[in-house]
Scaffold this active site. Structure first.
Site, PDB file in Angstrom:
ATOM      1  N   PHE A   1       2.767   8.381  -1.375  1.00 12.88           N
ATOM      2  CA  PHE A   1       1.986   7.144  -1.251  1.00 12.88           C
ATOM      3  C   PHE A   1       0.524   7.368  -1.595  1.00 12.88           C
ATOM      4  O   PHE A   1      -0.297   6.507  -1.442  1.00 12.88           O
ATOM      5  CB  PHE A   1       2.121   6.587   0.176  1.00 12.88           C
TER       6      PHE A   1
ATOM      7  N   TRP B   1       0.836  -1.204   0.000  1.00  9.43           N
ATOM      8  CA  TRP B   1       0.000   0.000   0.000  1.00  9.43           C
ATOM      9  C   TRP B   1       0.874   1.259   0.000  1.00  9.43           C
ATOM     10  O   TRP B   1       0.538   2.265  -0.621  1.00  9.43           O
ATOM     11  CB  TRP B   1      -0.909  -0.002   1.244  1.00  9.43           C
ATOM     12  N   HIS B   2       2.025   1.154   0.676  1.00  7.92           N
ATOM     13  CA  HIS B   2       2.878   2.333   0.781  1.00  7.92           C
ATOM     14  C   HIS B   2       3.503   2.717  -0.558  1.00  7.92           C
ATOM     15  O   HIS B   2       3.780   3.897  -0.795  1.00  7.92           O
ATOM     16  CB  HIS B   2       3.989   2.116   1.814  1.00  7.92           C
ATOM     17  N   GLY B   3       3.768   1.768  -1.391  1.00  8.76           N
ATOM     18  CA  GLY B   3       4.379   2.123  -2.671  1.00  8.76           C
ATOM     19  C   GLY B   3       4.506   0.922  -3.579  1.00  8.76           C
ATOM     20  O   GLY B   3       4.603  -0.220  -3.113  1.00  8.76           O
TER      21      GLY B   3
END
Lengths: 464, 377
Positions: A464, A325-327
């Site tokens: 993000f 989800w962060h990247g």
């Protein structure tokens, strides 16, 4: 538009604030908040306002469907279709290029002659956050946790609320539903001073601490190969505090802005570097994300209800997805996996871990988190590997430039993050005296001076 | 007086007192804000730019007037600019060359010194980074703001030549020759040629609020373009009114171009005579040819310095000077790098008409690193 920019502080905020409190009815205030959210977002790239409007409309319609239909099959459709639409948007803009690149790499590794297209689209700022806002709204409506709103402007004001739009916190509808419903009767003076206090504390964290540390971290990591073991440790410590104060600063500013508009946005950071163990860390770091992952992923996967092995699997899976989800990069997946392993390890030997003295447990947890940030910051595994090797195998080389000043900043940052009180603790214990007002004014002036020096940078979590 | 009137009078006095207290607190809060800003600005300068907390630097701190003309002040500091002990922008160097290392000197004016770029992004510094992989190569940014080719000659002879570089890149600023005669001609002959270690004169500036200066710069940048245009046009009118009447320059003046050619030839010859190899660079501008609407603000802002020149001449003169640079390079058999061909008209590479932004400086460094023949150590 950045919170730490002059245009936001001296133009956008005063106008938005003044008009908001000049308007009297809740309906007009919803409309104004929604409009100001789109202006705030469109300042970056107006084209992507359409994307947010589309996502808002889809989720709003899903809410109306839940109000209208009680039949389980239709309700399931009203859940699945809009969630898939939202996830498709996120997937297209954030993960399609990553998937194709990974596919190409895999094909090359296996010697398959595949020529997958290169897909490089602009990642809309904040898409991960507002997609989560809409998905949590849909799921909570489906579960009956909230009653979906019939008021499009109220829902639109929730999704496009500028204080939490581009980098969170991921505020669930149920968390501010009451304040939103009561917006027409909100009292302007009730939270104003506290809002200003939160905003200025956040600004200090971002401008005076995080951006100052960035001045050392970015150049040092550009020439990471020349850094010595001590240099890499200093750089990674600086990055750890930079990331914390950057994101925590943004969240505190978001809370302050929310309060100025009569909306109580929940706490997103509770001094995470004071954590004693991995589980404690994730109860303190990016609380809104970790609670979302727990409620919408970990528990639906089975949580800890099906035995130890299944629990470990669920923990790992949740953290891997949390990392992704962060990247859109495998380094984030590894970072998520690393924290999944830490959580699993803690779950295996909780007594052993908890038997450590307070300071030792805090230090151990902090060092483990710093090691994890190597994967979070490094653009690729080569860089990450180099940094990790330099951290643990003595290596001659250089220190970051101006390292005497850096150490001074690190000591201040470490005290504030690991010993001092956070913005919520400060505001809970302090009344607004004239002395406090003067201190806030001095700090605000200091932030303006540093911002005017041209060192203001975007928030790290914008990516993000 | 009745009791009611007394109460009304007392209530009105209380209101005035309360209002007075509020105003005084507002003023004290503002004063606290200004104090915090001033301390932070000075600490920021001290920690990140090495400027002493109690100093009051101005851009005068960057240069000093020596007997042969203007040069960088040793350890000069102002804002993002820092000079080394020899008065050059960049890392500390010694006059004596490091054995086994090639040395390159880049000469020019503010475009080379670095003006609009972030600290460390001036193209000579980026060039040093680009060349780092080719062995030991030292790049010295010897540019001085406002330096013409004419003033570069004594500057080279009496200050820079002692560095004994292998290669000297010259990036001239032709517009200094537009309203010839150029004012910066150094009268070196009238001074005795002495040792080049002339101590810098001490500086004494009155107190200036660094916080207010920073805010002023931010406010200036936030002014809408049309308002800036009005201000710039007013400046041009005021300057014209203060100068002796003169006809508008509507084509590149032949005398200016001739002076440019003469000074360039002289500089190339002087440098070559001292044993260094010369590389000439053509001068790049943001404006397109023919000029477009988006170029107008840049051109008007430049017209403040050359008020008699018609707007198109600011571009035409630069291009005519580039032709001369090319001819000199051919005649003198020195290498020519055509920066103008790569950067002219690229709005995204400049911060104003002639000064690069970070992107432009990178392109410039890439171009030189790719084309220049750098001697091996």
């Amino acid at each position: 538009m950045l919170f730490n920019s002059f245009i936001f502080i001296f133009a956008f905020l005063p106008v938005t604030y003044g008009v908001f409190w000049w308007l009297r009815s809740a309906r007009h205030r919803y409309m104004w908040l929604a409009l100001s959210g789109y202006v705030f977002y469109g300042y970056w790239d107006a084209r992507f306002c359409l994307l947010m409007a589309f996502s808002t409309l889809v989720s709003y319609c899903a809410g109306l469907a839940f109000l209208r239909y009680q039949e389980p099959r239709l309700r399931r459709l009203a859940l699945i279709i809009p969630v898939c639409v939202d996830l498709s948007l996120l997937g297209f803009f954030k993960y399609a290029g990553f998937a194709l690149r990974s596919g190409q790499w895999l094909a090359d590794s296996l010697g398959i002659n595949a020529h997958l297209p290169v897909f490089d689209v602009i990642l809309p700022v904040g898409i991960s956050f507002y997609t989560f806002h809409t998905i949590t709204y849909i799921v909570d409506s489906y579960r009956g946790v909230i009653r979906p709103t019939r008021n499009l402007f109220e829902f639109s004001a929730y999704v496009s609320l500028f204080s939490q739009l581009v980098a969170g916190p991921i505020v669930r509808f149920r968390q501010i539903e009451r304040d939103l419903e009561d917006l027409g009767n909100a009292d302007r003076g009730r939270w104003l001073l506290q809002g200003i206090s939160f905003f200025v504390i956040g600004l200090i964290e971002k401008v005076l601490i995080a951006d100052s540390l960035a001045n050392f971290v970015d150049p040092a990591l550009r020439s990471y190969a020349t850094l010595s073991t001590a240099g890499v440790w200093l750089t990674m410590l600086a990055y750890s505090f930079q990331l914390y104060f950057d994101f925590c600063g943004y969240s505190d500013m978001a809370v302050g802005l929310g309060l100025m508009f009569g909306l109580r946005i929940p706490q997103n950071f509770n001094s995470p570097y004071k954590a004693q163990n991995p589980s404690d860390f994730w109860r303190r770091w990016h609380i809104s994300l970790s609670s979302c992952l727990r409620d919408y992923l970990y528990i639906p996967l089975g949580g800890n209800r099906h035995g130890e092995l299944a629990t470990y699997r669920n923990l790992l899976l949740t953290m891997l997805i949390g990392g992704l989800w962060h990247g859109a990069n495998w380094t984030f997946v590894v970072w998520g996996g690393y924290h999944g392993l830490l959580l699993t390890a803690y779950r295996m030997v909780p007594r052993l871990w908890d038997s450590l003295p307070y300071a030792a447990a805090q230090l151990l947890m902090f060092v483990l988190v710093v090691i994890g940030w190597v994967f979070f910051r490094a653009p690729d595994f080569t860089t990450a590997g180099h940094l990790l090797l330099a951290m643990f195998a003595p290596k001659p080389g250089t220190l970051p430039a101006n390292s005497g000043v850096l150490i001074g900043f690190l000591l201040v940052a470490a005290y504030l993050a690991m010993v001092g009180r956070n913005a919520f603790e400060l505001n809970a214990q302090r009344t607004w005296t004239r002395g406090y007002q003067t201190a806030i004014a001095v700090a605000f002036g200091a932030c303006l001076a540093v911002m005017a020096g041209g060192r203001n940078s975007p928030f790290l979590y914008f990516q993000f | 007086m009745s009791a009611g009137a007394e109460v009304a009078g007392s209530s009105s006095t209380n209101k005035r007192t309360a209002a007075g207290a509020r105003v005084s607190w507002a003023l004290m809060t503002l004063a606290a804000c200004l104090l915090g800003g001033e301390i932070a600005a000075r600490l920021d300068d001290a920690l990140f730019h090495g400027v002493p907390f109690f100093a009051n630097p101005t851009d005068d701190d960057l240069t000093t007037l020596d007997w042969f003309g203007r040069r960088g002040r040793a350890h000069g500091q102002f804002g993002k600019w820092q000079l080394n002990s020899l008065g050059f922008r960049g890392a500390e160097i010694t006059v004596a060359r490091t054995p086994g290392c090639a040395r390159i000197v880049v000469m020019g004016a503010s475009e080379t010194f670095g003006y609009r770029e972030s600290p460390g992004h001036e193209f000579p510094n980026l060039l040093a980074q680009r060349l780092a992989g080719r062995g030991c190569v030292e790049v010295v940014n010897a540019a001085v703001v406002g330096m013409t080719l004419g003033s570069m000659q004594p500057y080279w002879t009496h200050w820079v030549a002692r560095l004994h570089p292998d290669v000297v890149f010259i990036y001239p600023s032709p517009l200094f020759y537009l309203e010839y005669p150029a004012p910066q001609q150094a009268a070196a002959a009238s001074f005795p040629p002495a040792s080049s270690s002339v101590p810098d004169a001490p500086l004494d500036h009155p107190f200036e609020s660094r916080f207010i200066n920073r805010l002023r710069a931010v406010a200036g940048a936030a002014v809408p373009q049309w308002l800036t245009m009005c201000r710039v046009k007013r400046q041009v009118r005021a300057k014209l009114a203060a100068l002796p009447a003169r006809a508008e320059i509507d084509s590149p003046p032949a005398e200016g171009l001739a002076a440019f050619r003469r000074d360039l030839d002289g500089l190339v010859e002087t440098i070559r005579d001292s044993g260094a190899r010369v590389v000439l660079l053509t001068h790049a501008e943001r404006a397109s040819w023919p000029i477009e609407r988006r170029d107008l603000l840049d051109l008007w802002a430049s017209k403040v310095f050359w008020p008699h020149a018609a707007l198109p001449v600011l571009v035409e003169f630069d291009r005519a000077a580039n032709v001369i640079i090319g001819e000199t390079a051919r005649r003198e058999a020195v290498q020519l790098i055509d920066a103008a061909a790569a950067l002219n008209g690229r709005f995204d590479y400049f911060g104003d008409l002639v000064h690069f932004n970070d992107r432009g400086a990178e392109i410039m460094a890439d171009l030189i690193a790719a084309q220049a023949r750098i001697p091996g150590p």
